[in-house]
Design a protein around this motif. Structure first.
Motif, PDB file in Angstrom:
ATOM      1  N   PHE A  76       0.598 -13.832   3.408  1.00 13.14           N
ATOM      2  CA  PHE A  76       0.388 -13.720   1.963  1.00 13.14           C
ATOM      3  C   PHE A  76       0.861 -12.352   1.486  1.00 13.14           C
ATOM      4  CE2 PHE A  76      -3.004 -16.362   3.741  1.00 13.14           C
ATOM      5  CZ  PHE A  76      -2.811 -17.536   3.039  1.00 13.14           C
ATOM      6  N   GLN A  77       1.240 -12.311   0.221  1.00 14.39           N
ATOM      7  CA  GLN A  77       1.617 -11.021  -0.357  1.00 14.39           C
ATOM      8  C   GLN A  77       1.087 -10.942  -1.784  1.00 14.39           C
ATOM      9  OE1 GLN A  77       5.849 -10.162  -1.143  1.00 14.39           O
ATOM     10  NE2 GLN A  77       5.526  -8.154  -0.235  1.00 14.39           N
ATOM     11  N   TRP A  78       0.453  -9.835  -2.099  1.00 17.83           N
ATOM     12  CA  TRP A  78      -0.044  -9.590  -3.467  1.00 17.83           C
ATOM     13  C   TRP A  78       1.066  -8.829  -4.180  1.00 17.83           C
ATOM     14  CZ3 TRP A  78      -3.331 -11.597  -6.542  1.00 17.83           C
ATOM     15  CH2 TRP A  78      -3.980 -10.901  -7.554  1.00 17.83           C
ATOM     16  N   ASN A  79       1.747  -9.522  -5.099  1.00 18.97           N
ATOM     17  CA  ASN A  79       2.951  -8.907  -5.654  1.00 18.97           C
ATOM     18  C   ASN A  79       3.144  -9.316  -7.111  1.00 18.97           C
ATOM     19  OD1 ASN A  79       5.287  -7.399  -5.747  1.00 18.97           O
ATOM     20  ND2 ASN A  79       6.103  -8.223  -3.844  1.00 18.97           N
ATOM     21  N   GLY A  80       4.008  -8.569  -7.785  1.00 19.88           N
ATOM     22  CA  GLY A  80       4.251  -8.794  -9.211  1.00 19.88           C
ATOM     23  C   GLY A  80       5.323  -9.833  -9.460  1.00 19.88           C
ATOM     24  N   ASN A  81       5.371 -10.316 -10.702  1.00 19.55           N
ATOM     25  CA  ASN A  81       6.351 -11.354 -11.035  1.00 19.55           C
ATOM     26  C   ASN A  81       7.779 -10.804 -11.019  1.00 19.55           C
ATOM     27  OD1 ASN A  81       5.552  -9.888 -13.427  1.00 19.55           O
ATOM     28  ND2 ASN A  81       6.928 -11.249 -14.523  1.00 19.55           N
ATOM     29  N   TRP A  82       7.939  -9.463 -11.049  1.00 14.81           N
ATOM     30  CA  TRP A  82       9.275  -8.894 -11.030  1.00 14.81           C
ATOM     31  C   TRP A  82       9.963  -9.086  -9.676  1.00 14.81           C
ATOM     32  CZ3 TRP A  82       4.743  -6.290 -12.011  1.00 14.81           C
ATOM     33  CH2 TRP A  82       4.225  -5.528 -10.961  1.00 14.81           C
ATOM     34  N   ARG A  83       9.177  -9.427  -8.652  1.00 16.05           N
ATOM     35  CA  ARG A  83       9.771  -9.720  -7.343  1.00 16.05           C
ATOM     36  C   ARG A  83       9.946 -11.227  -7.131  1.00 16.05           C
ATOM     37  NH1 ARG A  83      12.655  -7.017  -4.172  1.00 16.05           N
ATOM     38  NH2 ARG A  83      11.882  -8.181  -2.377  1.00 16.05           N
ATOM     39  N   THR A 110      -8.870   7.318  -4.514  1.00 11.91           N
ATOM     40  CA  THR A 110     -10.099   6.764  -3.949  1.00 11.91           C
ATOM     41  C   THR A 110      -9.798   5.565  -3.053  1.00 11.91           C
ATOM     42  OG1 THR A 110     -11.321   7.500  -5.889  1.00 11.91           O
ATOM     43  CG2 THR A 110     -12.342   5.774  -4.562  1.00 11.91           C
ATOM     44  N   LEU A 111      -8.967   4.651  -3.576  1.00 15.55           N
ATOM     45  CA  LEU A 111      -8.656   3.457  -2.777  1.00 15.55           C
ATOM     46  C   LEU A 111      -7.876   3.820  -1.513  1.00 15.55           C
ATOM     47  CD1 LEU A 111      -7.862   0.455  -5.102  1.00 15.55           C
ATOM     48  CD2 LEU A 111     -10.019   1.415  -4.394  1.00 15.55           C
ATOM     49  N   ALA A 112      -6.981   4.790  -1.643  1.00 13.97           N
ATOM     50  CA  ALA A 112      -6.209   5.205  -0.463  1.00 13.97           C
ATOM     51  C   ALA A 112      -7.147   5.824   0.578  1.00 13.97           C
ATOM     52  CB  ALA A 112      -5.131   6.207  -0.874  1.00 13.97           C
ATOM     53  N   MET A 144       0.796  -1.229   0.000  1.00  5.97           N
ATOM     54  CA  MET A 144       0.000   0.000   0.000  1.00  5.97           C
ATOM     55  C   MET A 144       0.832   1.284   0.000  1.00  5.97           C
ATOM     56  SD  MET A 144      -3.209  -0.755  -0.071  1.00  5.97           S
ATOM     57  CE  MET A 144      -4.107   0.623   0.635  1.00  5.97           C
ATOM     58  N   ASN A 145       2.131   1.181   0.286  1.00  2.33           N
ATOM     59  CA  ASN A 145       2.942   2.405   0.320  1.00  2.33           C
ATOM     60  C   ASN A 145       3.234   2.937  -1.069  1.00  2.33           C
ATOM     61  OD1 ASN A 145       4.655  -0.051   0.175  1.00  2.33           O
ATOM     62  ND2 ASN A 145       6.238   1.477  -0.192  1.00  2.33           N
ATOM     63  N   ASP A 146       3.101   2.103  -2.080  1.00  4.67           N
ATOM     64  CA  ASP A 146       3.425   2.512  -3.455  1.00  4.67           C
ATOM     65  C   ASP A 146       2.180   3.092  -4.122  1.00  4.67           C
ATOM     66  OD1 ASP A 146       4.201   2.819  -6.039  1.00  4.67           O
ATOM     67  OD2 ASP A 146       4.623   0.710  -6.417  1.00  4.67           O
ATOM     68  N   GLN A 147       1.925   4.372  -3.871  1.00  2.00           N
ATOM     69  CA  GLN A 147       0.676   4.957  -4.374  1.00  2.00           C
ATOM     70  C   GLN A 147       0.840   5.544  -5.764  1.00  2.00           C
ATOM     71  OE1 GLN A 147      -1.446   7.307  -1.417  1.00  2.00           O
ATOM     72  NE2 GLN A 147      -0.440   6.110   0.169  1.00  2.00           N
ATOM     73  N   GLY A 148       1.278   4.740  -6.680  1.00  5.34           N
ATOM     74  CA  GLY A 148       1.383   5.157  -8.081  1.00  5.34           C
ATOM     75  C   GLY A 148       0.508   4.256  -8.931  1.00  5.34           C
ATOM     76  N   GLY A 175      -7.827  -5.267  10.317  1.00  2.00           N
ATOM     77  CA  GLY A 175      -6.424  -5.538  10.631  1.00  2.00           C
ATOM     78  C   GLY A 175      -5.776  -6.649   9.828  1.00  2.00           C
ATOM     79  N   TYR A 176      -6.322  -6.940   8.666  1.00  4.14           N
ATOM     80  CA  TYR A 176      -5.706  -7.999   7.860  1.00  4.14           C
ATOM     81  C   TYR A 176      -4.450  -7.509   7.115  1.00  4.14           C
ATOM     82  CZ  TYR A 176      -9.904 -10.815   8.517  1.00  4.14           C
ATOM     83  OH  TYR A 176     -10.923 -11.540   9.065  1.00  4.14           O
ATOM     84  N   ALA A 177      -4.441  -6.221   6.754  1.00  2.99           N
ATOM     85  CA  ALA A 177      -3.334  -5.720   5.928  1.00  2.99           C
ATOM     86  C   ALA A 177      -2.873  -4.358   6.435  1.00  2.99           C
ATOM     87  CB  ALA A 177      -3.786  -5.594   4.468  1.00  2.99           C
ATOM     88  N   PRO A 178      -1.578  -4.044   6.305  1.00  2.00           N
ATOM     89  CA  PRO A 178      -1.113  -2.700   6.679  1.00  2.00           C
ATOM     90  C   PRO A 178      -1.659  -1.667   5.699  1.00  2.00           C
ATOM     91  CG  PRO A 178       0.692  -3.993   5.743  1.00  2.00           C
ATOM     92  CD  PRO A 178      -0.483  -4.909   5.845  1.00  2.00           C
ATOM     93  N   GLY A 179      -1.901  -0.469   6.189  1.00  2.05           N
ATOM     94  CA  GLY A 179      -2.526   0.563   5.358  1.00  2.05           C
ATOM     95  C   GLY A 179      -1.532   1.371   4.559  1.00  2.05           C
ATOM     96  N   THR A 180      -1.961   2.587   4.195  1.00  3.10           N
ATOM     97  CA  THR A 180      -1.163   3.409   3.282  1.00  3.10           C
ATOM     98  C   THR A 180       0.160   3.877   3.882  1.00  3.10           C
ATOM     99  OG1 THR A 180      -2.395   5.324   4.037  1.00  3.10           O
ATOM    100  CG2 THR A 180      -3.167   4.291   2.029  1.00  3.10           C
ATOM    101  N   SER A 181       0.269   3.834   5.192  1.00  3.02           N
ATOM    102  CA  SER A 181       1.516   4.286   5.815  1.00  3.02           C
ATOM    103  C   SER A 181       2.515   3.146   5.991  1.00  3.02           C
ATOM    104  CB  SER A 181       1.226   4.933   7.164  1.00  3.02           C
ATOM    105  OG  SER A 181       0.565   3.999   7.997  1.00  3.02           O
TER     106      SER A 181
END
Lengths: 293, 419
Positions: B263-270, B386-388, B186-190, B240-246
């Motif tokens: 669990f982590q929702w992440n891209g194949n580049w990682r 909006t999501l943030a 969530m910290n990557d707000q792009g 409290g399932y996931a850390p927020g924007t900070s």
């Protein structure tokens, strides 16, 4: 009673030093963190951020980040570009802005006050609002170079220098300083038959050391540390990129934070050297302008 | 006489050589990979190979830092000095085509018939860009975590339902073994937000904008499906399932690897870096919230600028770059998904039995392009905000309504973006 006073004095001194040391530490922490982190592998750097280890050179310490940073980007070129652009801009700015201020202060021409007001009013215009019109302009301007007249300034040093030479803050600093110089000096020189140019060069400028230092410091910091948006849009070749655009080389999908810190440490060296040499002038300039460094 | 003859021969040779050099027309090319040693080496190799393979064109490459690349292109378009060949992020392409920065790509489309759908950039019925790779997102987990929590391993054919997914998060949270059950980055707000999280909205049946007309977001972003998505999204943080924007970026990079997240929702580049440190990592498909399991598609692609006077040469270079050997080389070096099945077979990660094989299937079967409209550049920013805001506790319905208003106003201001 005297002993009690001495004790109080000693205690006050100790408390004062303690507070000063704490404040100094707070200001030093970012620098220490940067330097220490530049010696750690990214994984360790990130793990250490949750503890005081972040500020200590412990664990797997090496200069590998520096080697990797120099492999990733032509750091020497970027630092040279920034120093060159800064030096030329500052020198040209000190000369032109002091001339302008001299004219505003000593030459009584019609509309003098209005023009100065208009120039000072530009202080409230953010650069972002004029970036695009300026881009369109410089992309078509002529320039006399080694190969004759060329049109378009993009991908050059001068496109990063010329638009920054004249600025309202520097003119303002000179005007304020010149106003405080004794008028008698100017009048005496005029009575002796000195020209305005001679007065500027032989009377006013030799007395202007403090304002020259202040203006040079403020301008240098701005040119070295803050040049990002403008070079980003007017320089497309690597050969002319300054350090701040170069920082982007280190922000890939997987950010190598150790290399970022190494790069920041390297590009901070010229600023630190500049600061150490001109430490007294720095403090005097901040005190005299009220502007944060 | 002999001297004259030698001089004449030398003159002839130099004239011929300079003629050959002059015969190569220069093609300028801009690329977003400055500072990426591996990527730069590969793209330079392709350029060198192309320049050596023929005598008509010489590609001259200039690389830019990725973070500022788009701004450099827009500035160059305004100043009138765009290069011949550019690379463009897939979802941005319609905007650049609509803005007149790009021209249609004159290549034989039969040559890209087997390319992954996310690698082809179409706007207004014409092909404008084509990519050497695609990217995909997956749910990173450990085999041991699934066993420990007694969870079924989801597959592409049988993904977790929304309820199963939430049950998995609850089990992880209740186990007390993790700081958080799920890391969403969530910290990557792009662009990460619409790329990674819009698929959840699509799976609920909603959307960022109405894809039938591309004229409004009303009813798709703030309809019943959008509201259900928004409530679910907010619950991830309030419960409290996931850390927020900070979230600390350090946690995002190291948290899953160090076992702080189940669990982590992440891209194949990682994925490659994670595989190096987590032996039993598995890449699971997105959960299905009712309308299918989906992920985002579309990565960086090559195209030709509108001002290029050498579109034929530029197209020749792009076709040259689409060879399987280059697709495979890129994939092996930076872990991205090669565009074709034949190239995938040549790679170490995506070949049959390869550690990242799952990602190719994810991209092929689940990938949905982000809205193919010039307005996406604004819509993505509105969606991110909006999501943030919702993650930070804003009222779901009000926030979605405000987003719809902003998106619709932008579409109207731009006269419908040419749809």
């Amino acid at each position: 009673m005297a002993i009690v006073t001495q004790d109080n004095h000693g205690l006050r001194l100790a408390v004062r030093y303690l507070v000063l040391i704490l404040v100094a530490l707070v200001f030093m922490f970012p620098l220490v963190f940067m330097l220490v982190s530049s010696l750690k592998p990214t994984a360790q750097l990130l793990s250490d951020t949750s503890s005081l280890r972040a500020f200590l050179p412990v664990g797997d310490i090496s200069l590998e980040n520096y080697a990797a940073a120099f492999r990733r980007a032509p750091i020497g070129l970027f630092v040279f570009n920034s120093i060159f652009i800064t030096l030329v801009t500052v020198c040209a700015s000190l000369f032109l802005c002091s001339l302008a201020a001299f004219s505003f202060t000593y030459l009584n021409w019609k509309g003098n006050g209005i023009v100065l007001s208009v120039i000072l009013a530009t202080l409230i215009i953010p650069f972002e609002t004029i970036a695009i019109p300026l881009l369109l302009w410089v992309s078509r301007l002529p320039w006399v170079g080694m190969e004759g007249i060329e049109f378009g300034w993009l991908n050059t040093y001068h496109v990063q220098i010329v638009p920054w030479i004249a600025d309202a803050l520097t003119v303002f600093l000179f005007v304020q300083f010149f106003k405080d110089l004794p008028r008698e000096l100017i009048e005496a020189a005029r009575a002796e038959g000195a020209s305005w140019w001679q007065i500027y060069r032989r009377v006013v400028m030799p007395l202007s050391g403090p304002v020259l230092a202040t203006a040079a410091i403020l301008k240098s910091l701005k040119m070295y540390n803050e040049q990002y948006l403008w070079p980003l849009i007017v320089v497309q070749d690597e050969a002319h990129r300054p350090i701040m655009v170069g920082l982007g080389y280190f922000f890939q999908l997987n950010v190598a934070w150790g290399e970022v810190m190494a790069y920041l440490s390297v590009i901070t060296i010229p600023v630190l050297a500049f600061y150490l040499v001109l430490q007294r002038a720095f403090i005097a300039s901040i005190a005299s302008t009220g502007v944060k460094g | 006489m002999r001297k004259t003859s030698i001089f004449a021969t030398a003159l002839l040779a130099s004239v011929s050589l300079s003629h050959a050099a002059l015969a190569q027309t220069e093609l300028s090319m801009w690329y977003h990979g400055a500072g990426n040693e591996v990527e730069s080496k590969l793209i330079n190799q392709i350029v060198d190979d192309f320049n050596a393979s023929q005598e008509d064109w010489e590609v001259v490459l200039e690389s830019f830092p990725q973070g500022s690349y788009n701004d450099s292109i827009v500035a160059a378009a305004l100043a009138g000095n765009l290069p011949d060949i550019i690379d463009v992020d897939g979802p941005i392409m319609p905007n650049w085509a609509w803005s007149g920065y790009m021209q249609p790509l004159p290549i034989d489309e039969s040559a890209i018939a087997d390319f992954l759908p996310g690698t082809k950039g179409y706007w207004d019925g014409k092909l404008y860009s084509i990519g050497l790779w695609d990217a995909a997102v997956a749910l990173y987990a450990r085999e041991s975590t699934l066993e420990e929590l007694g969870l079924r391993r989801p597959t592409l054919d049988e993904p977790w339902t929304g309820d199963e997914f939430m049950a998995a998060l609850k089990a992880a949270k209740d186990s007390g073994n993790y700081k958080f059950a799920l890391d969403l980055g969530m910290n990557d707000q792009g662009e990460w937000y619409p790329y990674a999280f819009a698929p959840f909205l699509w799976s609920y049946g909603g959307g960022i904008v109405d894809r039938e007309t591309y004229q409004t977001a009303e009813g798709v972003l703030n309809g019943d499906a959008g509201l259900a998505f928004g409530e679910w999204w907010q619950s991830l943080f309030t419960e409290g399932y996931a850390p927020g924007t900070s979230e600390d970026p350090a946690d995002q990079q190291r948290g899953f690897i160090e076992g702080d997240f189940a669990f982590q929702w992440n891209g194949n580049w990682r994925a490659v870096a994670t595989l190096d440190e987590v032996d039993d990592v598995v890449f699971l498909p997105a959960p299905d919230f009712g309308e299918g399991n989906k992920i985002g598609g579309g990565s960086w692609q090559f195209g030709i600028s509108a001002t290029s006077e050498h579109a034929d040469g530029a197209a020749q270079f792009i076709e040259f770059a689409l060879q399987d050997e280059y697709l495979a080389a890129f994939s092996d070096a930076i872990g991205l998904i090669p565009s074709t099945p034949s190239a995938a077979k040549m790679t170490k990660n995506y070949a049959e039995g390869g550690p990242l094989e799952a990602f190719f299937a994810l991209s092929e079967e689940q990938a949905v392009l982000r809205p193919v409209t010039p307005g996406y550049v604004v819509q993505s920013k509105v969606f991110t905000k909006t999501l943030a805001d919702i993650a930070n506790g804003a009222d779901v319905a009000d926030t979605l309504d405000a987003a719809v208003d902003e998106i619709d106003a932008d579409i109207e201001k731009n006269s419908g973006y040419g749809h």
